[in-house]
Motif scaffolding. Structure first.
Motif, mmCIF file in Angstrom:
data_model
loop_
_atom_site.group_PDB
_atom_site.id
_atom_site.type_symbol
_atom_site.label_atom_id
_atom_site.label_comp_id
_atom_site.label_asym_id
_atom_site.label_seq_id
_atom_site.Cartn_x
_atom_site.Cartn_y
_atom_site.Cartn_z
ATOM 1 N N ALA A 48 -10.530 0.156 -1.674
ATOM 2 C CA ALA A 48 -9.959 1.388 -1.676
ATOM 3 C C ALA A 48 -10.228 2.019 -2.874
ATOM 4 O O ALA A 48 -10.701 3.155 -3.275
ATOM 5 C CB ALA A 48 -8.358 1.319 -1.316
ATOM 6 N N VAL A 49 -9.998 1.421 -4.103
ATOM 7 C CA VAL A 49 -10.454 1.921 -5.255
ATOM 8 C C VAL A 49 -11.755 2.362 -5.531
ATOM 9 O O VAL A 49 -12.113 3.579 -6.049
ATOM 10 C CB VAL A 49 -10.087 0.891 -6.474
ATOM 11 C CG1 VAL A 49 -10.498 1.501 -7.847
ATOM 12 C CG2 VAL A 49 -8.414 0.774 -6.436
ATOM 13 N N LYS A 51 -0.849 -6.601 1.358
ATOM 14 C CA LYS A 51 -1.189 -6.871 2.888
ATOM 15 C C LYS A 51 -0.058 -7.264 3.597
ATOM 16 O O LYS A 51 0.605 -8.466 3.427
ATOM 17 C CB LYS A 51 -2.392 -7.851 2.738
ATOM 18 C CG LYS A 51 -3.186 -7.755 4.126
ATOM 19 C CD LYS A 51 -4.354 -8.728 4.245
ATOM 20 C CE LYS A 51 -5.030 -8.652 5.568
ATOM 21 N NZ LYS A 51 -6.448 -9.208 5.434
ATOM 22 N N THR A 52 0.167 -7.043 5.022
ATOM 23 C CA THR A 52 0.812 -7.528 5.938
ATOM 24 C C THR A 52 -0.113 -7.386 7.187
ATOM 25 O O THR A 52 -1.080 -6.940 7.597
ATOM 26 C CB THR A 52 1.938 -6.760 6.173
ATOM 27 O OG1 THR A 52 1.490 -5.309 7.074
ATOM 28 C CG2 THR A 52 2.949 -6.217 5.031
ATOM 29 N N GLU A 53 0.491 -8.522 8.186
ATOM 30 C CA GLU A 53 -0.535 -8.809 9.581
ATOM 31 C C GLU A 53 -0.306 -7.582 10.337
ATOM 32 O O GLU A 53 -1.302 -7.276 10.676
ATOM 33 C CB GLU A 53 0.395 -9.975 10.135
ATOM 34 C CG GLU A 53 -0.525 -10.568 11.119
ATOM 35 C CD GLU A 53 -0.196 -11.527 11.789
ATOM 36 O OE1 GLU A 53 -0.127 -11.831 13.185
ATOM 37 O OE2 GLU A 53 0.448 -12.560 11.088
ATOM 38 N N GLU A 54 0.764 -6.910 10.430
ATOM 39 C CA GLU A 54 0.934 -5.438 11.204
ATOM 40 C C GLU A 54 0.092 -4.456 10.780
ATOM 41 O O GLU A 54 -0.655 -3.765 11.323
ATOM 42 C CB GLU A 54 2.418 -5.360 11.325
ATOM 43 C CG GLU A 54 2.660 -4.016 12.378
ATOM 44 C CD GLU A 54 3.995 -3.639 12.370
ATOM 45 O OE1 GLU A 54 4.375 -2.576 11.899
ATOM 46 O OE2 GLU A 54 4.700 -4.661 12.668
ATOM 47 N N CYS A 114 -4.124 -3.657 4.973
ATOM 48 C CA CYS A 114 -3.863 -3.461 3.747
ATOM 49 C C CYS A 114 -3.792 -1.802 3.644
ATOM 50 O O CYS A 114 -3.799 -1.178 2.611
ATOM 51 C CB CYS A 114 -5.293 -3.715 2.966
ATOM 52 S SG CYS A 114 -5.690 -5.322 2.473
ATOM 53 N N ALA A 115 -2.954 -1.415 4.805
ATOM 54 C CA ALA A 115 -2.636 0.203 4.688
ATOM 55 C C ALA A 115 -1.943 0.565 3.608
ATOM 56 O O ALA A 115 -2.166 1.852 2.993
ATOM 57 C CB ALA A 115 -1.940 0.372 5.881
ATOM 58 N N ALA A 116 -1.054 -0.303 2.999
ATOM 59 C CA ALA A 116 -0.146 0.142 1.694
ATOM 60 C C ALA A 116 -1.129 0.440 0.560
ATOM 61 O O ALA A 116 -0.907 1.434 -0.014
ATOM 62 C CB ALA A 116 0.632 -1.043 1.524
ATOM 63 N N LEU A 130 -1.409 3.993 -1.242
ATOM 64 C CA LEU A 130 -1.110 4.064 -2.554
ATOM 65 C C LEU A 130 -2.437 4.756 -3.334
ATOM 66 O O LEU A 130 -2.229 5.579 -4.209
ATOM 67 C CB LEU A 130 -0.740 2.836 -3.323
ATOM 68 C CG LEU A 130 0.713 2.374 -2.693
ATOM 69 C CD1 LEU A 130 0.855 0.806 -3.084
ATOM 70 C CD2 LEU A 130 1.841 3.294 -3.354
ATOM 71 N N VAL A 131 -3.671 4.037 -3.139
ATOM 72 C CA VAL A 131 -4.803 4.684 -3.675
ATOM 73 C C VAL A 131 -5.102 6.117 -3.075
ATOM 74 O O VAL A 131 -5.563 7.080 -4.275
ATOM 75 C CB VAL A 131 -5.954 3.667 -3.439
ATOM 76 C CG1 VAL A 131 -7.373 4.388 -3.929
ATOM 77 C CG2 VAL A 131 -5.665 2.327 -4.135
ATOM 78 N N SER A 132 -4.945 6.402 -2.180
ATOM 79 C CA SER A 132 -5.096 7.917 -1.647
ATOM 80 C C SER A 132 -4.190 8.827 -2.438
ATOM 81 O O SER A 132 -4.789 9.715 -2.712
ATOM 82 C CB SER A 132 -4.925 7.890 -0.465
ATOM 83 O OG SER A 132 -6.023 7.088 0.767
#
Length: 133
Positions: free
Chosen positions: A56-57, A107-110, A113-115, A119-121
């Protein structure tokens, strides 16, 4: 705003973290990239596939490059510092820019790495505003 665009590509189009940030920014900021250009960031997901620099970075840095560089990076006054400034802010906000450090924390299974993508966005959007972009 960028967060929503990146999330759309991350979830609805199954993009990796780097692709999602780049494609989200392309859509959000009208960067006019094509499908072939979107592929350029494909290898950066998952910390370049080996847990190194956060994809993401890397995607965010690609956006900064597209917005700032006219021909080549070393001809753009202040470009190196602009990139270093973003990386420093990312490290401050996330605690690291290494995928292997971020995965256990975010990171979560559901949501995968969306979090981190979000955050980077958010950070990129804020940083571009600060820089007058």
């Amino acid at each position: 705003m960028l967060r929503e665009h990146a999330d759309k590509f991350y979830f609805d189009h199954n993009c990796n973290c780097a692709e999602a940030v780049l494609r989200g920014a392309d859509e959000c900021y009208g960067m006019n990239l094509g499908a072939e250009e979107h592929k350029l960031l494909s290898a950066f997901g998952g910390g370049m596939g080996c847990g190194k620099a956060c994809g993401a970075v890397c995607g965010a840095l690609a956006v900064i490059g597209k917005m700032k560089v006219k021909t080549v990076a070393h001809e753009e006054e202040g470009f190196k510092e602009l990139c270093a400034g973003f990386v420093a802010k990312a490290e401050e906000k996330l605690g690291s820019i290494e995928c292997s450090d971020l995965v256990p924390r975010f990171k979560t299974e559901e949501r995968r790495c969306a979090a981190t993508v979000e955050l980077v966005s958010d950070l990129l959007e804020e940083y571009l505003k600060e820089q007058g972009k």
